[in-house]
Design an enzyme around this catalytic site. Sequence first.
Site, PDB file in Angstrom:
ATOM      1  N   ASP A   1       0.826  -1.208   0.000  1.00 39.10           N
ATOM      2  CA  ASP A   1       0.000   0.000   0.000  1.00 39.10           C
ATOM      3  C   ASP A   1       0.864   1.263   0.000  1.00 39.10           C
ATOM      4  O   ASP A   1       1.885   1.331   0.676  1.00 39.10           O
ATOM      5  CB  ASP A   1      -0.864  -0.046   1.272  1.00 39.10           C
ATOM      6  CG  ASP A   1      -1.832   1.097   1.356  1.00 39.10           C
ATOM      7  OD1 ASP A   1      -2.723   1.172   0.495  1.00 39.10           O
ATOM      8  OD2 ASP A   1      -1.702   1.927   2.274  1.00 39.10           O
TER       9      ASP A   1
ATOM     10  N   GLU B   1       0.872  -0.319  -5.145  1.00 37.11           N
ATOM     11  CA  GLU B   1      -0.243   0.630  -5.152  1.00 37.11           C
ATOM     12  C   GLU B   1       0.386   2.012  -5.160  1.00 37.11           C
ATOM     13  O   GLU B   1       0.720   2.578  -4.129  1.00 37.11           O
ATOM     14  CB  GLU B   1      -1.141   0.422  -3.923  1.00 37.11           C
ATOM     15  CG  GLU B   1      -2.489   1.109  -4.065  1.00 37.11           C
ATOM     16  CD  GLU B   1      -2.630   2.395  -3.252  1.00 37.11           C
ATOM     17  OE1 GLU B   1      -3.573   3.158  -3.535  1.00 37.11           O
ATOM     18  OE2 GLU B   1      -1.818   2.650  -2.348  1.00 37.11           O
TER      19      GLU B   1
HETATM   20  C1  GLC Z   1      -4.068   3.477  -0.039  1.00 36.71           C
HETATM   21  C2  GLC Z   1      -5.438   2.868   0.134  1.00 36.71           C
HETATM   22  C3  GLC Z   1      -6.381   3.905   0.673  1.00 36.71           C
HETATM   23  C4  GLC Z   1      -5.836   4.425   1.979  1.00 36.71           C
HETATM   24  C5  GLC Z   1      -4.404   4.910   1.825  1.00 36.71           C
HETATM   25  C6  GLC Z   1      -3.765   5.157   3.143  1.00 36.71           C
HETATM   26  O1  GLC Z   1      -4.061   4.462  -0.992  1.00 36.71           O
HETATM   27  O2  GLC Z   1      -5.889   2.340  -1.086  1.00 36.71           O
HETATM   28  O3  GLC Z   1      -7.658   3.377   0.845  1.00 36.71           O
HETATM   29  O4  GLC Z   1      -6.638   5.472   2.437  1.00 36.71           O
HETATM   30  O5  GLC Z   1      -3.599   3.964   1.180  1.00 36.71           O
HETATM   31  O6  GLC Z   1      -3.491   3.938   3.766  1.00 36.71           O
END
Ligand code: GLC
Length: 653
Positions: free
Chosen positions: A284, A326
């Site tokens: 993430d 991500e």
């Molecule tokens: C990523 C997740 C999102 C979250 C962020 C902080 O972007 O997809 O949902 O708010 O990380 O953890």
Amino acid sequence: MYEQVSHSLLNRILDEIRPEIRNRNLRHFYTRLGANFYAVYSLFHLLYGGREDFERQMVQLVEVMAAQYIQRDSALKTLDIKRERDHNWFLSQEWVGMALYSDGFAGDIKGLRKKIAYLQELGVNMIHVMPILECPAGASDGGYAVSNFRDVNKRAGTLSDVMSLAKDLRRRDMLLTLDVVVNHTSDQHAWARKARQGDKKYQDYYYIFDNRDIPDMFEETLPEIFPQNAPGNFTFDETMNKWVMTVFNNYQWDLNYSNPAVFIEMLDIILFWANQGADIVRLDAVAFLWKKIGTASQNEREAHLILQLMKDCCHVTAPGVLFIAEAIVAPVEITKYFGEDAIIAKECEIAYNATFMALLWDAVATRNTKLLNQGIRNLPDKLNRATWLNYVRCHDDIGLGFDDTDIKQINYEPHAHRKFLLDYLTGVYDDSPARGQPFGRNDKTGDARISGALASLAGLETALEVNDPKAIQQSIDLILLLHSMIMSYGGIPLLYYGDEIGTLNDRTFLEDENKAHDNRWMHRPRIDWEKAELRHHRGSPEQKIFDGLKKMIAVRKSIPAFADFNNRELLDTGNEHLFIFMRNNPLQLNDNVLVVGNFDGSPQSLTLSDLGNRGLFEYAQLQDLYSGASPRLFKDQLVIPPYNFYWLTDFKS
Ligand code: GLC
């Protein structure tokens, strides 16, 4: 690579390593450690070489890799070896994913296990179970504020439920994707609690400052991620009487990767989840891993080094496990998360194709594909053995992060164009049936993103309300068109739960005080299984969407040209409403599929001879692989109905 400085260090480490590790027969581990050691050492040295305790940290790193290897189940080790042999396995067109919240989808993990048959009915064989780890009930950021990385949230189930789920999936040749939130922890995590109590060791796990001097310098260049809910990037902690870096919500403390202990802890956690049976780990917010004063602290070189190091270490312990990056960042930055200066992916094998997603929504709003074509054409080439995760919707908002130069090149003004998109997708215009909501509006910059369920953004909610059969059909067509793009583009299509039955915006989040301030919850639904039953009622929107997707998935799996070997050619025929590309089977000459999507509400035509002599499409008898029918032609002009698509092949080939 054999290099003497690192090799002699490796020999010293092997002497120093704990006896219970040293005395085991770890053949595969050591061959891989030997192969990767120079890379691991070099990266670790680049990041932490200046420290006096460098060598001790290296010993710990190797111990973590070895200890997790020892823990790794023999079934997973066999899978590792199998995947090493068949290393292109994840590029196949046979993978189709779905992201889901276990509670919203099926109550909990046990419930999810009972719904595997439903996923199989649709054809999904990779699931991303959204975060299930322990996190505070209120301040959870949808599970992304983790308070314990090694245990499951009681509401979702237990660790043994996850292992059973992983086994159930493996038996069915399905893949499990789990999150590791590498950038931050909840302020309720044990490390944060200890830091708060004054433990220096754990204060060094985070970015903690005595006064505003450094935070103020950072703020000059740091953007705000949640400007409405969590303005600023630092939070004052009254117990410590200090400022903590909190780039996301004020309860999410950013981890300090300039401390090697943090890296080693997080690697241990990644490998821990690999050992629970995750085939793919979604890392993430990876763009944020390194902070530097005077920058936006996103996409920094060190963030890439950290990811490369994580990958190299994971290859040693669990080489069958893939990483998803991500990184929802600028188009030119995203491809870097596959790894630069390499031929094959050396960072994350998979990355979210946020650019394609946002461009598809641009095409929906403008009903033309000018920016879509422009944006995709300018996307940097992707490495071999790296693949996209193509999606239309996910649990997050839609960010309009295209390149301003691209917008200008098609003669739009970037600011005005983004405002148009926001207004269109939030239904400000009379002729827009979209029902999104602005998210993360930043009054200082004028930016905003968009929340909303796919079906509501695509007009289904509006059409159902006025009970207009033509509009209902159009929005269903649009939903299918968008999916036809992510299924054929190249990469793993990732459906979002509920979209397969046209789930609309869910407004119940407004009644929950922990959610009401964050409208991303409007598209994180609780599945209504009675509504899902309507997929068996001929003519219902649920049936049309579900069956349409089911067929699309089955057909995709049978088309080798849809595997991802960078085998796509974008074609321009001058019709600005069409998005056209050719996919070719790298293993067989002339096994081509022409993908054509019409983003306009009127039928469009395409003169086949304009495509040039590509796979003899001009004279051949065309067949649409999706419908099995021959498409409508007028002379050599192909007619594409509104919001429709074709996956065309030529009968004779
Ligand atoms: C990523 C997740 C999102 C979250 C962020 C902080 O972007 O997809 O949902 O708010 O990380 O953890």
